[in-house]
Scaffold this motif. Sequence first.
Motif, PDB file in Angstrom:
ATOM      1  N   ARG A  14       0.826  -1.202   0.000  1.00 11.94           N
ATOM      2  CA  ARG A  14       0.000   0.000   0.000  1.00 11.94           C
ATOM      3  C   ARG A  14       0.858   1.248   0.000  1.00 11.94           C
ATOM      4  NH1 ARG A  14      -3.373  -2.784  -1.002  1.00 11.94           N
ATOM      5  NH2 ARG A  14      -2.856  -1.711  -2.915  1.00 11.94           N
ATOM      6  N   SER A  15       0.289   2.313  -0.543  1.00 13.32           N
ATOM      7  CA  SER A  15       0.890   3.637  -0.421  1.00 13.32           C
ATOM      8  C   SER A  15       0.324   4.281   0.830  1.00 13.32           C
ATOM      9  CB  SER A  15       0.539   4.487  -1.648  1.00 13.32           C
ATOM     10  OG  SER A  15       1.059   3.888  -2.809  1.00 13.32           O
ATOM     11  N   MET A  16       1.205   4.654   1.734  1.00 14.78           N
ATOM     12  CA  MET A  16       0.738   5.177   3.023  1.00 14.78           C
ATOM     13  C   MET A  16       0.899   6.688   3.075  1.00 14.78           C
ATOM     14  SD  MET A  16      -0.286   2.801   5.232  1.00 14.78           S
ATOM     15  CE  MET A  16       0.245   2.932   6.943  1.00 14.78           C
ATOM     16  N   PRO A  17      -0.152   7.414   3.504  1.00 17.20           N
ATOM     17  CA  PRO A  17      -0.024   8.865   3.654  1.00 17.20           C
ATOM     18  C   PRO A  17       1.084   9.199   4.661  1.00 17.20           C
ATOM     19  CG  PRO A  17      -2.307   8.142   3.984  1.00 17.20           C
ATOM     20  CD  PRO A  17      -1.465   6.912   3.905  1.00 17.20           C
ATOM     21  N   LEU A  18       1.713  10.348   4.458  1.00 14.85           N
ATOM     22  CA  LEU A  18       2.840  10.743   5.321  1.00 14.85           C
ATOM     23  C   LEU A  18       2.423  10.814   6.789  1.00 14.85           C
ATOM     24  CD1 LEU A  18       5.798  11.520   5.206  1.00 14.85           C
ATOM     25  CD2 LEU A  18       5.117  13.885   4.698  1.00 14.85           C
ATOM     26  N   LYS A  19       1.196  11.226   7.044  1.00 13.98           N
ATOM     27  CA  LYS A  19       0.748  11.364   8.443  1.00 13.98           C
ATOM     28  C   LYS A  19       0.589   9.997   9.112  1.00 13.98           C
ATOM     29  CE  LYS A  19      -4.123  12.085   7.163  1.00 13.98           C
ATOM     30  NZ  LYS A  19      -4.411  10.693   6.934  1.00 13.98           N
ATOM     31  N   GLU A  20       0.626   8.934   8.323  1.00 10.49           N
ATOM     32  CA  GLU A  20       0.523   7.603   8.914  1.00 10.49           C
ATOM     33  C   GLU A  20       1.864   6.880   8.972  1.00 10.49           C
ATOM     34  OE1 GLU A  20      -2.823   5.816   6.965  1.00 10.49           O
ATOM     35  OE2 GLU A  20      -4.128   7.330   7.838  1.00 10.49           O
ATOM     36  N   VAL A  21       2.942   7.672   8.862  1.00  6.78           N
ATOM     37  CA  VAL A  21       4.297   7.133   9.027  1.00  6.78           C
ATOM     38  C   VAL A  21       4.856   7.689  10.335  1.00  6.78           C
ATOM     39  CG1 VAL A  21       6.612   6.996   8.028  1.00  6.78           C
ATOM     40  CG2 VAL A  21       4.619   7.080   6.526  1.00  6.78           C
ATOM     41  N   ARG A  22       5.439   6.800  11.141  1.00  4.69           N
ATOM     42  CA  ARG A  22       6.036   7.271  12.404  1.00  4.69           C
ATOM     43  C   ARG A  22       7.381   7.921  12.133  1.00  4.69           C
ATOM     44  NH1 ARG A  22       5.546   2.074  16.131  1.00  4.69           N
ATOM     45  NH2 ARG A  22       7.483   2.946  16.909  1.00  4.69           N
ATOM     46  N   ALA A  95       8.954  11.575   8.128  1.00  7.47           N
ATOM     47  CA  ALA A  95       9.320  10.159   7.889  1.00  7.47           C
ATOM     48  C   ALA A  95      10.828  10.055   8.073  1.00  7.47           C
ATOM     49  CB  ALA A  95       8.925   9.731   6.481  1.00  7.47           C
ATOM     50  N   PRO A  96      11.323   8.940   8.617  1.00  9.05           N
ATOM     51  CA  PRO A  96      12.750   8.866   8.947  1.00  9.05           C
ATOM     52  C   PRO A  96      13.675   8.702   7.743  1.00  9.05           C
ATOM     53  CG  PRO A  96      11.657   6.798   9.475  1.00  9.05           C
ATOM     54  CD  PRO A  96      10.576   7.757   9.077  1.00  9.05           C
ATOM     55  N   ALA A  97      13.121   8.282   6.607  1.00  4.40           N
ATOM     56  CA  ALA A  97      13.991   8.094   5.439  1.00  4.40           C
ATOM     57  C   ALA A  97      13.282   8.536   4.168  1.00  4.40           C
ATOM     58  CB  ALA A  97      14.400   6.621   5.316  1.00  4.40           C
ATOM     59  N   TRP A  98      14.003   9.315   3.376  1.00  7.33           N
ATOM     60  CA  TRP A  98      13.508   9.774   2.073  1.00  7.33           C
ATOM     61  C   TRP A  98      14.554   9.369   1.035  1.00  7.33           C
ATOM     62  CZ3 TRP A  98       9.232  13.226   0.945  1.00  7.33           C
ATOM     63  CH2 TRP A  98       8.434  13.504   2.057  1.00  7.33           C
ATOM     64  N   ILE A  99      14.083   8.725  -0.032  1.00 14.06           N
ATOM     65  CA  ILE A  99      14.998   8.254  -1.081  1.00 14.06           C
ATOM     66  C   ILE A  99      14.588   8.924  -2.387  1.00 14.06           C
ATOM     67  CG2 ILE A  99      15.893   6.224  -2.288  1.00 14.06           C
ATOM     68  CD1 ILE A  99      14.787   4.578   0.183  1.00 14.06           C
ATOM     69  N   SER A 100      15.498   9.715  -2.946  1.00 11.30           N
ATOM     70  CA  SER A 100      15.158  10.371  -4.218  1.00 11.30           C
ATOM     71  C   SER A 100      15.234   9.354  -5.346  1.00 11.30           C
ATOM     72  CB  SER A 100      16.087  11.556  -4.479  1.00 11.30           C
ATOM     73  OG  SER A 100      17.411  11.107  -4.659  1.00 11.30           O
ATOM     74  N   LEU A 101      14.320   9.502  -6.292  1.00  9.61           N
ATOM     75  CA  LEU A 101      14.238   8.605  -7.450  1.00  9.61           C
ATOM     76  C   LEU A 101      14.730   9.385  -8.664  1.00  9.61           C
ATOM     77  CD1 LEU A 101      10.625   7.288  -6.731  1.00  9.61           C
ATOM     78  CD2 LEU A 101      12.788   6.154  -6.141  1.00  9.61           C
ATOM     79  N   GLY A 102      15.984   9.147  -9.007  1.00  8.73           N
ATOM     80  CA  GLY A 102      16.587   9.904 -10.103  1.00  8.73           C
ATOM     81  C   GLY A 102      16.840   9.034 -11.311  1.00  8.73           C
TER      82      GLY A 102
END
Length: 191
Positions: A14-22, A95-102
Amino acid sequence: MEPNHLLQFLQSRRSMPLKEVRPDPIDPAQIELMLEAANWAPSHGKTEPWRFTVFMGEGRRALSTAFGEAYRRMTPPEKFDPMGQQVQADRPWQAPAWISLGMVTDGKMPEWEEMSAVAIAAHNMHLMATSLGLACKWTSGAIAIHPHVAEVVGLPPSGRLLGFLYTGLPAAPPPSGSRRPVADKVRWVTA
Ligand SMILES: Cc1cc2nc3c(=O)[nH]c(=O)nc-3n(C[C@H](O)[C@H](O)[C@H](O)COP(=O)(O)O)c2cc1C
């Protein structure tokens, strides 16, 4: 793997909304697994056009500044709202981790094929996040693909930023998924 198990697993992503990520930190080893999964995406001519930058911990400050700056650059001065800018700058901290998609290509293959390869890499990553019990979403709005943000993630001017996957522990159960029937999207030609 048993086919029905694979299907159930695919359906459970599932794609989870940002507000539902710890916002709690996660183990970088989990991100390593996601990146390894991404790297096994197929690509025409084995171009492997995917490029990722991982922002975690204090590293997210650069992203926060970049999102705020992208908001400023894309907002006409008369519409500029400091609160709107703050909303963007706050996102990386949620969110604790962000990964750019380049995407980086040498131009030998059609761009759509290279973008498809990066999308498959992103999906592999999302599936690995699911298998790790992490919440995840691909975000591709105007700020997430902004040229200023592309520069900050380290893409060359010829590269293209397709957005970010953010991930972290889920704060809520995943929403139920739904799809219109596949039969509505398929024609069979058998004779
Ligand atoms: C290329 C791509 C870009 C997306 N960009 C966004 C986005 O910017 N914002 C968003 O809320 N969801 C985005 N999504 C996630 C979709 O909204 C999501 O996949 C769709 O609602 C189906 O939900 P599911 O992933 O839980 O099955 C994107 C998905 C893809 C494949």
